[in-house]
Design a protein around this motif. Structure first.
Motif, PDB file in Angstrom:
ATOM      1  N   ASP A  54       0.830  -1.203   0.000  1.00 41.33           N
ATOM      2  CA  ASP A  54       0.000   0.000   0.000  1.00 41.33           C
ATOM      3  C   ASP A  54       0.872   1.263   0.000  1.00 41.33           C
ATOM      4  OD1 ASP A  54      -2.870   0.560  -0.111  1.00 41.33           O
ATOM      5  OD2 ASP A  54      -2.579   1.637   1.766  1.00 41.33           O
ATOM      6  N   HIS A  55       1.936   1.276   0.798  1.00 39.99           N
ATOM      7  CA  HIS A  55       2.848   2.426   0.778  1.00 39.99           C
ATOM      8  C   HIS A  55       3.513   2.570  -0.591  1.00 39.99           C
ATOM      9  CE1 HIS A  55       2.878   3.960   4.893  1.00 39.99           C
ATOM     10  NE2 HIS A  55       2.811   2.709   5.328  1.00 39.99           N
ATOM     11  N   SER A  89       2.635   1.569  -3.487  1.00 34.67           N
ATOM     12  CA  SER A  89       1.726   1.884  -4.588  1.00 34.67           C
ATOM     13  C   SER A  89       0.942   3.177  -4.363  1.00 34.67           C
ATOM     14  CB  SER A  89       0.744   0.724  -4.792  1.00 34.67           C
ATOM     15  OG  SER A  89      -0.099   0.589  -3.656  1.00 34.67           O
ATOM     16  N   GLY A  90       1.170   3.846  -3.251  1.00 34.81           N
ATOM     17  CA  GLY A  90       0.402   5.060  -2.974  1.00 34.81           C
ATOM     18  C   GLY A  90      -1.072   4.782  -2.695  1.00 34.81           C
ATOM     19  N   GLY A  91      -1.340   3.664  -2.032  1.00 37.50           N
ATOM     20  CA  GLY A  91      -2.718   3.406  -1.600  1.00 37.50           C
ATOM     21  C   GLY A  91      -3.552   2.602  -2.572  1.00 37.50           C
ATOM     22  N   ARG A  92      -2.947   1.588  -3.198  1.00 36.85           N
ATOM     23  CA  ARG A  92      -3.703   0.827  -4.195  1.00 36.85           C
ATOM     24  C   ARG A  92      -3.858  -0.649  -3.840  1.00 36.85           C
ATOM     25  NH1 ARG A  92      -1.071   1.319  -9.489  1.00 36.85           N
ATOM     26  NH2 ARG A  92       0.871   2.159  -8.628  1.00 36.85           N
ATOM     27  N   ALA A  93      -3.518  -1.044  -2.612  1.00 33.21           N
ATOM     28  CA  ALA A  93      -3.497  -2.467  -2.261  1.00 33.21           C
ATOM     29  C   ALA A  93      -4.847  -2.979  -1.788  1.00 33.21           C
ATOM     30  CB  ALA A  93      -2.459  -2.712  -1.169  1.00 33.21           C
ATOM     31  N   GLY A  94      -5.129  -4.233  -2.133  1.00 32.04           N
ATOM     32  CA  GLY A  94      -6.273  -4.957  -1.607  1.00 32.04           C
ATOM     33  C   GLY A  94      -5.858  -6.376  -1.263  1.00 32.04           C
ATOM     34  N   TRP A  95      -6.479  -6.903  -0.221  1.00 33.96           N
ATOM     35  CA  TRP A  95      -6.151  -8.266   0.227  1.00 33.96           C
ATOM     36  C   TRP A  95      -7.373  -9.142   0.067  1.00 33.96           C
ATOM     37  CZ3 TRP A  95      -5.913  -9.606   6.137  1.00 33.96           C
ATOM     38  CH2 TRP A  95      -5.714 -10.992   6.301  1.00 33.96           C
ATOM     39  N   ASN A  96      -7.280 -10.146  -0.793  1.00 30.39           N
ATOM     40  CA  ASN A  96      -8.334 -11.149  -0.920  1.00 30.39           C
ATOM     41  C   ASN A  96      -8.076 -12.236   0.106  1.00 30.39           C
ATOM     42  OD1 ASN A  96     -10.533 -12.641  -1.938  1.00 30.39           O
ATOM     43  ND2 ASN A  96      -9.149 -13.827  -3.248  1.00 30.39           N
ATOM     44  N   ILE A  97      -8.910 -12.260   1.121  1.00 30.90           N
ATOM     45  CA  ILE A  97      -8.715 -13.119   2.295  1.00 30.90           C
ATOM     46  C   ILE A  97      -9.257 -14.511   1.999  1.00 30.90           C
ATOM     47  CG2 ILE A  97      -9.314 -13.395   4.727  1.00 30.90           C
ATOM     48  CD1 ILE A  97     -10.070 -10.270   4.551  1.00 30.90           C
ATOM     49  N   GLN A 117      -4.101   4.007   2.612  1.00 35.09           N
ATOM     50  CA  GLN A 117      -5.557   3.828   2.635  1.00 35.09           C
ATOM     51  C   GLN A 117      -6.119   3.613   4.046  1.00 35.09           C
ATOM     52  OE1 GLN A 117      -7.283   1.695  -1.121  1.00 35.09           O
ATOM     53  NE2 GLN A 117      -5.511   0.480  -0.498  1.00 35.09           N
ATOM     54  N   GLY A 118      -5.283   3.728   5.050  1.00 34.99           N
ATOM     55  CA  GLY A 118      -5.732   3.355   6.394  1.00 34.99           C
ATOM     56  C   GLY A 118      -5.663   1.841   6.507  1.00 34.99           C
ATOM     57  N   HIS A 119      -6.536   1.166   5.839  1.00 30.48           N
ATOM     58  CA  HIS A 119      -6.463  -0.288   5.666  1.00 30.48           C
ATOM     59  C   HIS A 119      -6.505  -0.590   4.181  1.00 30.48           C
ATOM     60  CE1 HIS A 119      -9.196  -0.293   9.527  1.00 30.48           C
ATOM     61  NE2 HIS A 119      -7.990   0.177   9.784  1.00 30.48           N
ATOM     62  N   PRO A 120      -5.586  -1.398   3.676  1.00 36.15           N
ATOM     63  CA  PRO A 120      -5.797  -1.952   2.333  1.00 36.15           C
ATOM     64  C   PRO A 120      -7.215  -2.553   2.258  1.00 36.15           C
ATOM     65  CG  PRO A 120      -3.584  -2.456   3.071  1.00 36.15           C
ATOM     66  CD  PRO A 120      -4.287  -1.801   4.238  1.00 36.15           C
TER      67      PRO A 120
END
Lengths: 449, 449
Positions: free
Chosen positions: B113-114, B116-124, B208-211
């Motif tokens: 996330d850092h 990429s400037g806030g573009r991360a997502g986690w598929n759990i 993003q606070g949280h991905p």
């Protein structure tokens, strides 16, 4: 025949290795969580044809963040971002065998090696601190001996996973509908005391065969581990004689394990303050030392010695009894304490003086001088059986690396000690290490069903 | 006021989602371990202003590699390499709560996330297969209920770690020698049954606070988990009515948890064969189906049903008793079996016919048609309470994504259903999700010493 060549890594510490670097106006402490900052540093290192960039790591917040920029991004992801904007520079990340699972770590380093075209290195650490243990469900960190026992199994399993696919396992025969020759993709069946991994791996063998194995332990267990596994060793020495003894010991251990000594690169740390005159270099070092926060240095020293030190007079002498036990510490993984004990014994510094000595690179060798003098000491250690190269630890980033690349590297090149351009593409090429054979190659076995 | 907007992810599967894609001459199966290949795909997705690229994952070699290109690079590193050459596209990686440690995974996604400037997502995912278990020292995978119990604790711990540093924890006061306000960096003290993590985290709060938290479980436990945690849900439905029922259920569950239903995006999978005429699209689908290897499809079906099927006549009917138990499977995490049971019940296919139906996207909806028809079905589901968008699963890469971006996306834009340019910078911006509050903000507590 070309002369034996130096290996030089840029060891990256966010704002610089000096503990007060973040306070200095030349540092870029605002950018230490910004990938572009590290990408620029790596490009500088690559312009200097350095072998690799190198990141320390630990899975905990370590050190007193009130007074130092000790937060950090995860290094494998960061090196992947660096891989995307560089072509040749090696990429070494530290990762813990105590707090990772081998299958996950094998994949991360394997992928970094694929993504970078064969430039990955793994600095293997066992992580002996309770802050990390508490982040992984443990009340205290495992003993030194247990950590090394697990590390041996862990590295065996990871390296076997990297070998799981033979180099020619993928056949990609579209017409026949055969993607891979399953008889060339192997279970590893590692069933140890600490680590059990069945395999097979789920990606092809890394371009380097195995990413380069780097290690830094100087304890007895650490040295035994190095002699068996390590291909590059990061080590801390203040004095030539100590470095020579360590160098000879590791090379002998490697030879006893049936390895070729030149396939184990010994790379002491050096943190150079560089200026046009020696006086200016020393003044620069003083400028950084004067920015240190004594409370920070004292806490670091308390952590190292395991003793409360708040009562000490900063301008009084360091009590020598603080290091009375340091002679025995190679058995318990606190070998850095010996380095510090040596400084105290030889130099009899004040407390403040010792804090300044340690502020530069936490016990690694700090050297202030002209570019010629820095090149001289590098050549001296390199040609007298103390080093195969160095982990360069600039006291401040990015300027401290730039001045090294701009002024010291050209002298080393002129002397025939260091490449003027890359002759290979992989980190193994740069270090002069062979691509390992695959343990499974040529073995016939029944394919798993 | 703008019309409600579609979310569209490009779900990347190495050579394409169709199991025979690697055999097709348009696929780039030679490049599936090459980061540049995925960087090009991501740039195509970004040119189409898609919300995100999305990678599946599992820590084992899964599927029959003799007949399909099922090896894969590790997705978090791969997405980091993609982050370095893109500006806006979201980056979603799958990772397992059963086979990772929360501190390590929080760092990997936090760093992505850092970087990429806030573009991360986690598929759990909770990873219910024995091949993975055997790579992590287990004889069999934990039960469905245990995996979800651990997943809840794991996600709680990871999200708390992301909150560990308040947004203004770093003060960087060079003059005063204060790097961070230690009272704004918090231990999380997570002490559960499956997960114990003390903290604090060792990096700042992600941009993003949280991905973004993504999830795909459709079992009862999976839906409860989704209602509580998921911000985007990847789901498999063949029919509008089933998708509508699922959509309503999840939105209600989220509302019952006190969440706003529009902050949970429901994204069914769709695998489109696209051509200038419907007949050509169907012919293209047939071309891929004819490249399937029946032995491969049978093994996949055996895995799904838990029954040996080698004796079946490919051109005979699928025995309906194979799916007799499918009605109960939402309790044990095999909900995809229900989707397949529905196909068999409605369509009464031959074995070969069923294998072809599943070859496209493993139970996800395959659709063959013109760009207009693809856009119509997307709009239909979007406007009738079945979907907030789609995970687009091109049957072949890179061409299958290119044709979607070049022909379907312009129609969706024309209809006012999809953006023509990015209006935000983060994945949360694209999905219309708020940046979460920090649970620790404003709390006064005694700083740790």
């Amino acid at each position: 025949m070309t002369r034996r060549q130096l290996s030089l890594n840029a060891f990256i510490y966010p704002a610089g290795h000096h503990e007060a670097a973040w306070r200095h106006p030349t540092s870029a402490a605002e950018r230490i969580y910004d990938a572009a900052y590290y990408q620029e540093i790596a490009r500088t290192a690559e312009a200097g044809t350095l072998d690799a960039v190198f990141f320390a790591d630990g899975p905990a917040l370590q050190g007193d963040i009130t007074h130092n920029a000790v937060g950090r991004l995860e290094p494998i992801t960061l090196l992947t971002a660096i891989a995307a904007v560089t072509e040749r520079i090696g990429l070494i990340a530290t990762a813990s065998t105590t707090y990772y699972e081998p299958y996950n770590l094998a994949r991360l380093f394997g992928s970094l090696d694929h993504i970078s075209g064969g430039r990955a290195g793994w600095n293997i650490v066992t992580t002996g601190n309770d802050a990390a243990a508490a982040n992984f469900g443990l009340d205290a960190h495992p003993t030194h001996a247990e950590r090394y026992a697990r590390a041996r199994e862990f590295v065996d399993a990871v390296v076997a996973l990297w070998d799981s696919w033979e180099d020619d396992a993928v056949v990609l025969d579209r017409a026949a509908g055969i993607y891979a020759d399953r008889s060339k993709i192997h279970e590893i069946g590692h069933a140890g005391r600490y680590v059990r991994v069945k395999g097979p791996f789920n990606q092809p063998r890394p371009p380097q065969g195995h990413p380069v194995l780097v290690q830094a332990g100087a304890s007895n267990d650490g040295r035994a581990f190095a002699g068996r596994y390590a291909e590059a060793i990061f080590t801390a020495h203040q004095r030539l004689a100590d470095a020579q003894a360590f160098y000879a010991d590791i090379k002998q251990r490697a030879a006893r394990m049936g390895r070729r000594p030149e396939h184990v690169k010994i790379l002491p740390g050096i943190s150079p303050f560089i200026a046009g005159t020696e006086a200016d270099a020393r003044a620069l070092e003083r400028e950084f030392n004067e920015l240190t926060v004594p409370a920070y240095g004292l806490r670091q020293l308390e952590r190292m010695t395991g003793t409360a030190l708040g009562h000490l007079d900063l301008d009084g002498p360091v009590p020598v009894e603080l290091f009375a036990d340091a002679g025995d510490v190679t058995d318990n993984g606190r070998s850095r304490l010996q380095v510090v004990a040596g400084i105290v014994e030889r130099e009899r510094p004040t407390v403040r003086g010792l804090l300044h000595r340690l502020a530069g690179a936490r016990g690694h060798r700090v050297f202030a001088g002209t570019p010629e003098q820095v090149a001289d000491t590098i050549e001296d250690w390199f040609t007298s059986g103390a080093a195969d190269g160095f982990n360069v630890m600039p006291p401040y980033y990015p300027g401290g690396l730039e001045v090294f690349v701009d002024t010291v590297v050209p002298i080393l090149r002129e002397r025939g000690l260091f490449r003027s351009e890359y002759t290979g593409r992989t980190l193994r090429d740069h270090f002069g290490l062979p691509r390992p054979e695959n343990r499974f190659a040529g073995r016939t076995e029944v394919a798993a069903v």
